[in-house]
Motif scaffolding. Structure first.
Motif, PDB file in Angstrom:
ATOM      1  N   THR A 199       0.604  -1.196  -0.272  1.00 37.01           N
ATOM      2  CA  THR A 199       0.405   0.075   0.019  1.00 37.01           C
ATOM      3  C   THR A 199       1.049   1.509  -0.007  1.00 37.01           C
ATOM      4  OG1 THR A 199      -1.688  -1.099   0.846  1.00 37.01           O
ATOM      5  CG2 THR A 199      -1.636   1.569   1.233  1.00 37.01           C
ATOM      6  N   ALA A 200       2.078   1.039   0.725  1.00 35.79           N
ATOM      7  CA  ALA A 200       3.154   2.749   0.895  1.00 35.79           C
ATOM      8  C   ALA A 200       4.005   2.326  -0.557  1.00 35.79           C
ATOM      9  CB  ALA A 200       4.022   2.398   2.222  1.00 35.79           C
ATOM     10  N   MET A 201       4.224   1.672  -0.935  1.00 30.23           N
ATOM     11  CA  MET A 201       5.332   1.370  -1.886  1.00 30.23           C
ATOM     12  C   MET A 201       4.829   1.141  -3.238  1.00 30.23           C
ATOM     13  SD  MET A 201       8.476   0.278   0.699  1.00 30.23           S
ATOM     14  CE  MET A 201      10.080   0.346  -0.670  1.00 30.23           C
ATOM     15  N   GLY A 202       3.850   0.025  -3.821  1.00 25.71           N
ATOM     16  CA  GLY A 202       3.479  -0.035  -4.630  1.00 25.71           C
ATOM     17  C   GLY A 202       4.727  -1.123  -5.380  1.00 25.71           C
ATOM     18  N   ASP A 203       4.743  -0.928  -6.677  1.00 27.79           N
ATOM     19  CA  ASP A 203       5.529  -1.854  -7.121  1.00 27.79           C
ATOM     20  C   ASP A 203       7.129  -0.968  -7.205  1.00 27.79           C
ATOM     21  OD1 ASP A 203       3.157  -2.871  -8.291  1.00 27.79           O
ATOM     22  OD2 ASP A 203       3.980  -2.079 -10.432  1.00 27.79           O
ATOM     23  N   ASN A 204       7.124  -0.714  -5.423  1.00 23.88           N
ATOM     24  CA  ASN A 204       8.601  -0.082  -5.631  1.00 23.88           C
ATOM     25  C   ASN A 204       8.855  -0.973  -4.588  1.00 23.88           C
ATOM     26  OD1 ASN A 204      11.115   1.699  -6.341  1.00 23.88           O
ATOM     27  ND2 ASN A 204      10.371   2.586  -3.922  1.00 23.88           N
ATOM     28  N   VAL A 205       8.516  -1.805  -3.625  1.00 25.88           N
ATOM     29  CA  VAL A 205       8.821  -3.492  -3.615  1.00 25.88           C
ATOM     30  C   VAL A 205       9.061  -4.384  -4.111  1.00 25.88           C
ATOM     31  CG1 VAL A 205       6.280  -3.437  -2.054  1.00 25.88           C
ATOM     32  CG2 VAL A 205       8.204  -3.912  -0.419  1.00 25.88           C
ATOM     33  N   GLY A 206       9.884  -5.230  -3.515  1.00 29.76           N
ATOM     34  CA  GLY A 206       9.975  -6.453  -4.327  1.00 29.76           C
ATOM     35  C   GLY A 206      10.863  -7.442  -2.628  1.00 29.76           C
ATOM     36  N   ILE A 207      10.532  -8.857  -2.864  1.00 29.84           N
ATOM     37  CA  ILE A 207      10.984  -9.149  -1.997  1.00 29.84           C
ATOM     38  C   ILE A 207      12.208  -9.817  -2.651  1.00 29.84           C
ATOM     39  CG2 ILE A 207      10.305 -11.364  -1.215  1.00 29.84           C
ATOM     40  CD1 ILE A 207       6.933 -10.792  -1.312  1.00 29.84           C
ATOM     41  N   LEU A 208      13.304 -10.883  -1.360  1.00 31.43           N
ATOM     42  CA  LEU A 208      14.867 -11.114  -2.288  1.00 31.43           C
ATOM     43  C   LEU A 208      14.062 -12.838  -1.954  1.00 31.43           C
ATOM     44  CD1 LEU A 208      16.828  -8.789  -0.994  1.00 31.43           C
ATOM     45  CD2 LEU A 208      16.815  -8.699  -3.595  1.00 31.43           C
ATOM     46  N   TYR A 209      14.881 -13.759  -1.919  1.00 32.52           N
ATOM     47  CA  TYR A 209      14.563 -15.440  -1.709  1.00 32.52           C
ATOM     48  C   TYR A 209      15.949 -15.666  -1.351  1.00 32.52           C
ATOM     49  CZ  TYR A 209       9.700 -15.310  -3.864  1.00 32.52           C
ATOM     50  OH  TYR A 209       8.653 -15.096  -4.595  1.00 32.52           O
ATOM     51  N   TYR A 210      15.940 -14.963   0.448  1.00 27.37           N
ATOM     52  CA  TYR A 210      17.410 -15.506   0.604  1.00 27.37           C
ATOM     53  C   TYR A 210      18.872 -15.385   0.390  1.00 27.37           C
ATOM     54  CZ  TYR A 210      13.325 -16.632   4.124  1.00 27.37           C
ATOM     55  OH  TYR A 210      12.203 -16.457   5.357  1.00 27.37           O
ATOM     56  N   PRO A 211      18.721 -14.251  -0.833  1.00 24.12           N
ATOM     57  CA  PRO A 211      20.305 -14.569  -1.506  1.00 24.12           C
ATOM     58  C   PRO A 211      21.691 -14.442  -0.843  1.00 24.12           C
ATOM     59  CG  PRO A 211      19.474 -11.858  -1.535  1.00 24.12           C
ATOM     60  CD  PRO A 211      18.657 -13.190  -0.404  1.00 24.12           C
ATOM     61  N   LEU A 212      21.887 -15.635   0.804  1.00 24.91           N
ATOM     62  CA  LEU A 212      22.682 -15.563   1.262  1.00 24.91           C
ATOM     63  C   LEU A 212      23.440 -17.185   1.494  1.00 24.91           C
ATOM     64  CD1 LEU A 212      20.292 -14.757   4.440  1.00 24.91           C
ATOM     65  CD2 LEU A 212      21.884 -13.289   2.847  1.00 24.91           C
ATOM     66  N   ALA A 213      23.211 -17.322   0.337  1.00 23.78           N
ATOM     67  CA  ALA A 213      23.795 -19.073  -0.233  1.00 23.78           C
ATOM     68  C   ALA A 213      24.905 -18.761  -1.138  1.00 23.78           C
ATOM     69  CB  ALA A 213      22.729 -20.172  -0.825  1.00 23.78           C
ATOM     70  N   ASP A 214      25.838 -19.880  -1.103  1.00 25.39           N
ATOM     71  CA  ASP A 214      27.033 -19.524  -1.864  1.00 25.39           C
ATOM     72  C   ASP A 214      26.614 -20.134  -2.967  1.00 25.39           C
ATOM     73  OD1 ASP A 214      29.138 -19.461   0.044  1.00 25.39           O
ATOM     74  OD2 ASP A 214      29.076 -21.857   0.444  1.00 25.39           O
ATOM     75  N   GLU A 215      27.072 -19.624  -4.273  1.00 24.48           N
ATOM     76  CA  GLU A 215      26.614 -19.933  -5.666  1.00 24.48           C
ATOM     77  C   GLU A 215      25.936 -21.243  -6.093  1.00 24.48           C
ATOM     78  OE1 GLU A 215      27.595 -17.598 -10.031  1.00 24.48           O
ATOM     79  OE2 GLU A 215      29.501 -18.170  -8.135  1.00 24.48           O
ATOM     80  N   SER A 216      27.165 -21.571  -5.866  1.00 25.68           N
ATOM     81  CA  SER A 216      27.004 -23.192  -5.867  1.00 25.68           C
ATOM     82  C   SER A 216      25.725 -23.762  -5.689  1.00 25.68           C
ATOM     83  CB  SER A 216      28.221 -23.811  -5.330  1.00 25.68           C
ATOM     84  OG  SER A 216      28.102 -23.840  -4.054  1.00 25.68           O
ATOM     85  N   ASN A 217      25.028 -23.518  -4.991  1.00 26.55           N
ATOM     86  CA  ASN A 217      24.019 -24.340  -4.305  1.00 26.55           C
ATOM     87  C   ASN A 217      22.381 -23.024  -4.145  1.00 26.55           C
ATOM     88  OD1 ASN A 217      24.619 -22.733  -2.131  1.00 26.55           O
ATOM     89  ND2 ASN A 217      23.497 -24.462  -0.773  1.00 26.55           N
TER      90      ASN A 217
END
Length: 327
Positions: free
Chosen positions: A290-308
């Motif tokens: 409601t506050a940000m419209g399309d300006n807000v997105g979700i990150l799918y936990y980009p906290l793993a090493d690239e390999s997995n």
């Protein structure tokens, strides 16, 4: 007699609250003992969250429904402090607890020992509350001994990392998909004097959730494995998570004074573009949208090493626990 009546009113109200979770009218039948509402007026103190729309709507709905179910009951709302349960503990210590209050798992366990909370097993059965829950939410009604001390005011949830698309674009930062890219983004935002992650560490759970997000990249059960006694903090997944978390914090991940920030403060930083990312539950999605419209997105936990990174994308942190509105 007055105490019994207050308990009854409180349970009817809890059932009305619960109806907003399951999307139906509560199966409650009440026969007034006196039709003259003015002679039996009861004021119930309610200590609950009331800031975002998804918190206000259930309370407002319950308040309106109670006018029909029990017109002689008035609700006196006190907005729950964002202080990691310090205020409710003080109320208990001074014997000034509200009639109805939000009780997290730790409060339930503590108040059971001090006899400050009402066991709801008989009321749950009498009002048919369990039958109105989705099967996946029924376990949230009960503690480890199978007893009910609070009516859940939220269902299963996932903790999410939200990101401000405009802040990423203005700072020329790529949306990260793995740990190396996430660390690089943190360093760039810090260099540009932008808070990388707004975390309301005044409450304990967001920090724990962040650690779990890291740990669950290598151990699917995350910290649940520790809770169940199936793992040790010295296991590689947890040691690596701690090492990465320390590296991120040293790189400037968190805002200054994070341990004094509540959810409103952190949320405001994020909405105003002062923070690039924000950690909260899925319940914040509606408010942020409601506050940000399309300006807000979700990150799918980009906290793993690239390999997995791809294979563990759906190892989500969250779930549900025994908590809710208690008497």
């Amino acid at each position: 007699m007055e105490i019994k009546i207050m308990k009854r009113f409180s349970l009817i109200l809890l059932s009305t609250f619960m109806a907003t979770l399951v999307g139906c009218t509560p199966k409650v039948t009440v026969t007034p003992t006196n039709t003259d509402a003015s002679q039996n007026k009861v004021v119930l103190r309610v200590y609950a969250q009331y800031s975002m729309d998804d918190e206000k709507q259930p309370f407002d709905y319950a308040k309106e429904q109670m006018k029909t179910i029990m017109p002689n009951v008035e609700l006196d709302l006190e907005i729950m402090a964002q202080d990691d349960n310090q205020k409710i503990k003080t109320y208990a210590a001074t014997k000034n607890l509200p009639d109805i209050f939000v009780a997290t798992t730790d409060i339930i366990e503590s108040f059971k020992k001090s006899d400050n909370i009402l066991k709801l097993d008989n009321y749950v059965k009498e009002l048919g509350i369990e039958e109105q829950f989705l099967p996946s939410s029924v376990p949230l009604l009960k503690d480890s001994n199978g007893n009910t001390w609070a009516i859940p005011d939220a269902g299963q949830f996932a903790a999410l990392l939200y990101y401000n698309k405009d802040v990423f674009t203005k700072n020329g930062v790529k949306v990260p998909t793995n740990y190396a890219e996430f660390l690089s983004a943190v360093k760039k935002f810090k260099a540009n004097k932008v808070v990388p992650l707004a975390l309301f560490a005044k409450e304990k759970w967001p920090g724990v959730q962040l650690f779990d997000m890291l740990a669950s990249r290598e151990e699917a059960k995350g910290i649940t494995k520790l809770d169940l006694g199936e793992g040790k903090a010295s296991d590689p997944a947890f040691k690596n998570a701690a090492t990465k978390l320390l590296e991120l914090v040293n790189a400037g991940l968190l805002p200054k004074g994070a341990f004094n920030l509540n959810s409103d403060d952190a949320g405001a930083q994020f909405k105003q573009g002062k923070a690039a990312m924000y950690l909260s539950g899925a319940w914040s999605m509606s408010d942020l949208g409601t506050a940000m419209g399309d300006n807000v997105g979700i990150l799918y936990y980009p906290l793993a090493d690239e390999s997995n990174a791809s294979s563990v994308k759906w190892n989500m942190s969250g779930g549900g626990y025994n908590s809710g509105l208690a008497v």
